[in-house]
Design a protein around this motif. Structure first.
Motif, PDB file in Angstrom:
ATOM      1  N   LEU A  11       4.750  -2.658  -4.789  1.00 41.61           N
ATOM      2  CA  LEU A  11       4.949  -3.548  -3.553  1.00 41.61           C
ATOM      3  C   LEU A  11       3.946  -4.629  -3.624  1.00 41.61           C
ATOM      4  CD1 LEU A  11       5.388  -0.463  -1.186  1.00 41.61           C
ATOM      5  CD2 LEU A  11       6.961  -2.267  -1.621  1.00 41.61           C
ATOM      6  N   ALA A  12       2.485  -4.170  -4.105  1.00 41.75           N
ATOM      7  CA  ALA A  12       1.595  -5.360  -4.106  1.00 41.75           C
ATOM      8  C   ALA A  12       2.045  -6.171  -4.921  1.00 41.75           C
ATOM      9  CB  ALA A  12       0.076  -4.675  -4.719  1.00 41.75           C
ATOM     10  N   ALA A  66       1.452 -10.695  -0.832  1.00 38.74           N
ATOM     11  CA  ALA A  66       0.282 -11.522  -1.042  1.00 38.74           C
ATOM     12  C   ALA A  66      -0.820 -11.390   0.073  1.00 38.74           C
ATOM     13  CB  ALA A  66       0.803 -13.229  -0.822  1.00 38.74           C
ATOM     14  N   GLY A  67      -1.954 -11.796   0.122  1.00 38.71           N
ATOM     15  CA  GLY A  67      -2.997 -11.867   1.150  1.00 38.71           C
ATOM     16  C   GLY A  67      -3.411 -10.334   1.285  1.00 38.71           C
ATOM     17  N   ASP A  68      -3.519 -10.150   2.669  1.00 38.83           N
ATOM     18  CA  ASP A  68      -3.850  -8.652   3.085  1.00 38.83           C
ATOM     19  C   ASP A  68      -3.213  -7.474   2.743  1.00 38.83           C
ATOM     20  OD1 ASP A  68      -6.270 -10.197   3.977  1.00 38.83           O
ATOM     21  OD2 ASP A  68      -5.780 -10.118   6.101  1.00 38.83           O
ATOM     22  N   ALA A  69      -1.782  -7.889   3.132  1.00 36.52           N
ATOM     23  CA  ALA A  69      -0.602  -7.071   2.766  1.00 36.52           C
ATOM     24  C   ALA A  69      -0.767  -6.398   1.552  1.00 36.52           C
ATOM     25  CB  ALA A  69       0.624  -7.510   3.105  1.00 36.52           C
ATOM     26  N   VAL A 121       1.939   4.008  -8.178  1.00 39.29           N
ATOM     27  CA  VAL A 121       2.976   3.321  -8.843  1.00 39.29           C
ATOM     28  C   VAL A 121       3.662   2.586  -7.875  1.00 39.29           C
ATOM     29  CG1 VAL A 121       5.280   3.158 -10.247  1.00 39.29           C
ATOM     30  CG2 VAL A 121       3.250   4.640 -10.969  1.00 39.29           C
ATOM     31  N   GLY A 122       4.257   3.439  -6.821  1.00 33.39           N
ATOM     32  CA  GLY A 122       5.106   2.359  -5.597  1.00 33.39           C
ATOM     33  C   GLY A 122       4.119   1.387  -4.995  1.00 33.39           C
ATOM     34  N   MET A 141      -2.939  -2.138  -2.771  1.00 36.59           N
ATOM     35  CA  MET A 141      -3.737  -2.069  -3.651  1.00 36.59           C
ATOM     36  C   MET A 141      -5.000  -0.844  -3.570  1.00 36.59           C
ATOM     37  SD  MET A 141      -2.625  -3.286  -6.421  1.00 36.59           S
ATOM     38  CE  MET A 141      -4.057  -3.068  -7.576  1.00 36.59           C
ATOM     39  N   ASP A 142      -5.252  -1.026  -2.147  1.00 37.37           N
ATOM     40  CA  ASP A 142      -6.312   0.067  -1.711  1.00 37.37           C
ATOM     41  C   ASP A 142      -5.611   1.352  -1.696  1.00 37.37           C
ATOM     42  OD1 ASP A 142      -8.178  -1.719  -1.337  1.00 37.37           O
ATOM     43  OD2 ASP A 142      -7.965  -2.030   0.883  1.00 37.37           O
TER      44      ASP A 142
END
Length: 371
Positions: A139-140, A144-147, A134-135, A152-153
């Motif tokens: 944050l995702a 944006a982008g790679d972060a 959930v956390g 999500m990974d």
């Protein structure tokens, strides 16, 4: 009065000195219980190994009231023992075939224990990865982008962890059911199939020391237990970056002394041996072993020392053993690793044939696809 005694449904008994291994029949009123005189010992051999400690504890109390399984006509039967301790130290009472109500009570107790375990996992083990997932999703959404993709990974990894925990918990509940389809089983093919599933792709080697014999079991559940023991040895005995090199001079557990029974290949990160004992079967490895003060705890659901472990693998092994009426324990192998021992409720028979697969020498199977 004598007619009433003859019609009593239970077997009147006496245990000299309260000895759990002695059972003297005073009056055999229950025709469905065929019990010979065990006054010289041998009663515990009739009792299912998983129930023996419970019987011993019950006999230490002034009033005895305990339900357990005994072998009758080749099959385990639930019995209900009720008695009391006399001033002379003997235990006297009656032994009955357990009725449906008593057996149902035992089943409900086991179900309640499994629900307690489930509640413990849900409230603790599953809550942690859920919070992580959930956390990271929250944050995702802000990145944006790679972060964002990295977050999500991490969330997916946490969900995979939850899926693994749930799968192991369901297996734990399923394996706790009593085995109803036991059949005489040659254990060597079961061991080899378990190794193909759990060990072939690892940097590990398996040695089967001579004939393993046959015993009555559910072969698929026995295979599950062996797979879990093999995975446990591999997870704790290998590393991704620096495989250990076993000491070639170490003496493997119960290794035959014939020249063909040499140690498994020295370049394997972990070596596992399977062999028979007088009472059952052992699985030993040359890994780091288990601290003596942790040996009882390793069978508790959720107990693990591996960073990625769920803590259910060895609990499942214990449940499978108990479902068969067996016991399983852990000690130290001769090489300093872990040695798990199954004790059966009945003796095992060695195969009558001999040859490359059943002779007195070791069969060695390498991991990573080579045999």
């Amino acid at each position: 009065m004598s007619r009433q005694l003859e019609r009593r449904p239970g077997v009147a008994y006496r245990r000299p000195g309260g000895d759990p291994d002695r059972f003297v029949v005073e009056a055999a009123g229950e025709s469905r219980l065929d019990l010979s005189d065990c006054s010289d010992g041998g009663w515990l051999d009739r009792v299912a190994s998983a129930d023996r400690d419970r019987l011993r504890e019950a006999l230490e109390a002034p009033a005895v009231d305990v339900v357990y399984r005994v072998a009758a006509d080749g099959e385990p039967r639930w019995v209900h023992e009720r008695g009391r301790t006399t001033d002379g130290g003997d235990v006297v009472g009656y032994l009955f075939l357990a009725g449906e109500r008593v057996e149902r009570r035992r089943q409900l107790e086991r179900q309640r224990e499994r629900l307690d375990e489930f509640a413990s996992v849900v409230s603790h083990d599953l809550r942690n990865p859920l919070s992580v997932a959930v956390g990271n999703v929250e944050l995702a959404e802000q990145l944006a982008g790679d972060a964002s993709a990295e977050r999500m990974d991490r969330a997916l990894d946490a969900l995979d962890r939850m899926d693994e925990l749930i799968g192991d918990l369901l297996t734990l509940a399923r394996e706790g059911k009593t085995v109803d389809t036991a059949e005489p089983t040659d254990l060597r093919p079961v061991v080899e199939r378990a190794w193909r599933t759990a060990g072939e792709s690892a940097d590990a080697a398996l040695a089967i020391d001579g004939p393993l014999g046959t015993t009555r079991c559910d072969p698929e559940r026995m295979r599950q237990a062996l797979e879990n023991l093999f995975r446990n040895a591999i997870e704790h005995g290998t590393t991704d970056d620096a495989p250990t090199t076993p000491d070639a001079s170490a003496t493997p557990d119960d290794a035959p002394t014939t020249p063909d029974a040499s140690a498994t290949p020295d370049d394997a990160a972990v070596r596992v041996r399977v062999g028979r004992t007088d009472e059952g079967l052992y699985v030993a490895d040359d890994g780091p072993g288990i601290d003596p003060d942790q040996r009882d705890a390793v069978f508790e659901p959720g107990h693990t020392t591996a960073p990625d472990g769920t803590g259910f693998g060895l609990a499942i092994v214990e449940r499978i053993a108990a479902a068969h009426g067996w016991s399983v324990s852990v000690t130290e192998s001769r090489e300093g690793g872990a040695r798990f021992e199954f004790v059966y409720d009945e003796s095992i028979d060695a195969p009558e044939t001999s040859g490359p697969d059943t002779g007195p020498h070791s069969t060695r199977l390498r991991g990573r696809g080579s045999q």
